[in-house]
Motif scaffolding. Structure first.
Motif, PDB file in Angstrom:
ATOM      1  N   VAL A 162       0.818  -1.212   0.000  1.00 48.06           N
ATOM      2  CA  VAL A 162       0.000   0.000   0.000  1.00 48.06           C
ATOM      3  C   VAL A 162       0.856   1.267   0.000  1.00 48.06           C
ATOM      4  CG1 VAL A 162      -0.196   0.241   2.513  1.00 48.06           C
ATOM      5  CG2 VAL A 162      -2.078   1.007   1.044  1.00 48.06           C
ATOM      6  N   LEU A 163       2.096   1.166   0.450  1.00 39.59           N
ATOM      7  CA  LEU A 163       3.000   2.320   0.405  1.00 39.59           C
ATOM      8  C   LEU A 163       3.828   2.359  -0.878  1.00 39.59           C
ATOM      9  CD1 LEU A 163       4.257   2.565   4.102  1.00 39.59           C
ATOM     10  CD2 LEU A 163       2.459   3.860   2.968  1.00 39.59           C
ATOM     11  N   GLU A 164       3.504   1.472  -1.827  1.00 35.67           N
ATOM     12  CA  GLU A 164       4.130   1.513  -3.152  1.00 35.67           C
ATOM     13  C   GLU A 164       3.170   2.240  -4.084  1.00 35.67           C
ATOM     14  OE1 GLU A 164       7.061   0.424  -4.061  1.00 35.67           O
ATOM     15  OE2 GLU A 164       7.692  -0.704  -2.294  1.00 35.67           O
ATOM     16  N   ALA A 165       3.363   3.530  -4.259  1.00 33.99           N
ATOM     17  CA  ALA A 165       2.434   4.327  -5.063  1.00 33.99           C
ATOM     18  C   ALA A 165       2.847   4.438  -6.519  1.00 33.99           C
ATOM     19  CB  ALA A 165       2.279   5.726  -4.455  1.00 33.99           C
ATOM     20  N   GLY A 166       3.923   3.773  -6.909  1.00 38.42           N
ATOM     21  CA  GLY A 166       4.363   3.815  -8.299  1.00 38.42           C
ATOM     22  C   GLY A 166       5.513   4.769  -8.525  1.00 38.42           C
ATOM     23  N   PHE A 167       6.709   4.353  -8.124  1.00 40.24           N
ATOM     24  CA  PHE A 167       7.884   5.230  -8.207  1.00 40.24           C
ATOM     25  C   PHE A 167       8.185   5.648  -9.645  1.00 40.24           C
ATOM     26  CE2 PHE A 167      12.568   5.179  -8.934  1.00 40.24           C
ATOM     27  CZ  PHE A 167      12.840   6.427  -8.396  1.00 40.24           C
ATOM     28  N   GLU A 168       8.265   4.685 -10.559  1.00 36.11           N
ATOM     29  CA  GLU A 168       8.635   4.999 -11.937  1.00 36.11           C
ATOM     30  C   GLU A 168       7.606   5.920 -12.583  1.00 36.11           C
ATOM     31  OE1 GLU A 168       9.208   1.409 -14.075  1.00 36.11           O
ATOM     32  OE2 GLU A 168      10.853   0.703 -12.816  1.00 36.11           O
ATOM     33  N   GLN A 169       6.337   5.656 -12.326  1.00 39.43           N
ATOM     34  CA  GLN A 169       5.286   6.476 -12.925  1.00 39.43           C
ATOM     35  C   GLN A 169       5.356   7.920 -12.445  1.00 39.43           C
ATOM     36  OE1 GLN A 169       1.382   5.637 -11.518  1.00 39.43           O
ATOM     37  NE2 GLN A 169       0.337   6.665 -13.215  1.00 39.43           N
ATOM     38  N   VAL A 170       5.436   8.102 -11.127  1.00 37.27           N
ATOM     39  CA  VAL A 170       5.463   9.453 -10.573  1.00 37.27           C
ATOM     40  C   VAL A 170       6.722  10.181 -11.004  1.00 37.27           C
ATOM     41  CG1 VAL A 170       5.456  10.809  -8.441  1.00 37.27           C
ATOM     42  CG2 VAL A 170       4.042   8.752  -8.611  1.00 37.27           C
ATOM     43  N   LEU A 171       7.862   9.489 -10.981  1.00 39.32           N
ATOM     44  CA  LEU A 171       9.122  10.123 -11.361  1.00 39.32           C
ATOM     45  C   LEU A 171       9.103  10.582 -12.817  1.00 39.32           C
ATOM     46  CD1 LEU A 171      12.011  10.797 -10.334  1.00 39.32           C
ATOM     47  CD2 LEU A 171      12.723   8.584 -11.273  1.00 39.32           C
ATOM     48  N   ALA A 172       8.440   9.809 -13.680  1.00 37.81           N
ATOM     49  CA  ALA A 172       8.402  10.147 -15.101  1.00 37.81           C
ATOM     50  C   ALA A 172       7.394  11.237 -15.424  1.00 37.81           C
ATOM     51  CB  ALA A 172       8.087   8.905 -15.929  1.00 37.81           C
ATOM     52  N   MET A 173       6.398  11.446 -14.554  1.00 37.51           N
ATOM     53  CA  MET A 173       5.296  12.339 -14.907  1.00 37.51           C
ATOM     54  C   MET A 173       5.205  13.599 -14.051  1.00 37.51           C
ATOM     55  SD  MET A 173       2.334   9.452 -15.631  1.00 37.51           S
ATOM     56  CE  MET A 173       1.175  10.634 -16.318  1.00 37.51           C
ATOM     57  N   TYR A 174       5.794  13.595 -12.842  1.00 36.89           N
ATOM     58  CA  TYR A 174       5.570  14.777 -12.008  1.00 36.89           C
ATOM     59  C   TYR A 174       6.597  15.861 -12.296  1.00 36.89           C
ATOM     60  CZ  TYR A 174       9.254  13.940  -8.439  1.00 36.89           C
ATOM     61  OH  TYR A 174      10.436  13.807  -7.758  1.00 36.89           O
TER      62      TYR A 174
END
Length: 317
Positions: free
Chosen positions: A246-258
């Motif tokens: 539940v504390l894995e919110a998507g590192f690669e996704q957030v890093l690529a998009m934020y």
């Protein structure tokens, strides 16, 4: 008078060494196929675990992990007192729970819909199209999102302007950015997750559906009373695994998009660890943050598994 002799049961035959190892030798090819997975777990999952001690040391790159001085729980005290840490925990939980509530049912619904298709060619085509995005890198998807949602040249804003409205800054709007993360994750992973549920649906006895049809049950009632109960154990197991992460919110996704304009709502624990760890070289502090996340995830997994077993399910251990 005849003498009565007591019957003795023969002692169980002991297996010789070659007989004991016969199953191992029989399936030697399967064990060889298992070796790459074991090596992967050993190299990338278990070996790096010794680095957890950095969370309890004043780590210095020159001195190395073992020679760096111990500082005990100092990094954890600094972490919990840091102004940004409550924010990144809150963001992580918000994004993860949004993905759980909307993203977890998506592959179940998709699998049920695909299972109802009777034209085999159309069914295979739809299934292929829906799981292909899983193989696309988040870097590529992030670039596509920026191009499609651009306020100047994005096709979405072109359509909005066509109807007489002002362009929307999707990627820099704090109210919209989390929803972009959630729906892009659903688009990417729903088709891949549906494969597991489709396999579980194939394991349901077809005679149950035939009997329900004879009794006059429609397709919706068959889904509700036969299909969903038939894959309930699969749903429970995958839900337990999801709760453990539940504390894995998507590192690669957030890093690529934020971007810096949405740090307030999009900076999660993983991106915080990456940004602070490499940017300010505070390796001990960021390792403590990662260890905190892992411990919380383990506790949630054990608690969810305990509740599942109390409810009569098998759980995962």
């Amino acid at each position: 008078m005849k003498s009565v002799t007591a019957k003795t049961t023969p002692a169980p035959a002991t297996l010789s060494a070659p007989q004991k190892h016969r199953p191992l030798l029989k399936y030697w090819d399967l064990y060889i196929m298992l070796v790459p997975a074991l090596v992967f777990l050993l190299v990338f999952k278990y070996t790096p675990m010794y680095g957890v001690v950095i969370a309890f040391k004043d780590y210095n790159i020159i001195q190395g992990v073992m020679k760096s001085p111990w500082v005990g729980l100092q990094h954890f005290r600094e972490l919990f007192a840091f102004d940004e840490f409550p924010k990144v925990v809150r963001n992580t939980l918000m994004i993860s729970l949004m993905k759980l509530c909307l993203g977890f049912p998506a592959p179940i619904v998709l699998a049920l819909l695909l299972n109802e298709l009777r034209i085999a060619v159309f069914k295979r085509s739809v299934q292929t199209i829906t799981y292909l995005p899983h193989f696309i890198s988040w870097v590529v998807i992030g670039g596509l999102a920026v191009d499609l949602l651009s306020p100047n040249s994005g096709i979405v804003n072109k359509l909005i302007q066509l109807f007489g409205f002002e362009p929307v800054f999707f990627m820099s709007d704090e109210k919209l950015f989390r929803w972009i993360l959630v729906f892009s994750d659903i688009w990417k992973e729903a088709g891949w997750g549906a494969i597991i549920y489709l396999a579980a649906l194939l394991g349901i006895n077809e005679e149950l559906f035939q009997s329900a049809t004879v009794d006059g049950a429609g397709r919706l009632k068959q889904i509700w009373h036969i299909a969903l109960p038939g894959i309930r154990s699969t749903i429970i197991v995958l839900l337990l695994l999801r709760l453990g992460n539940v504390l894995e919110a998507g590192f690669e996704q957030v890093l690529a998009m934020y971007n810096p304009t949405v740090y307030e709502v999009a900076d999660i624990i993983d991106t915080y660890v990456f940004r602070v760890g490499l940017g300010t070289m505070q390796f001990g502090l960021t390792t403590a943050a990662g260890l905190f996340k892992s411990v919380i995830g383990c506790v949630l997994l054990v608690a969810a598994n305990f509740l599942a077993r109390k409810m009569g399910e098998d759980g995962i251990f």
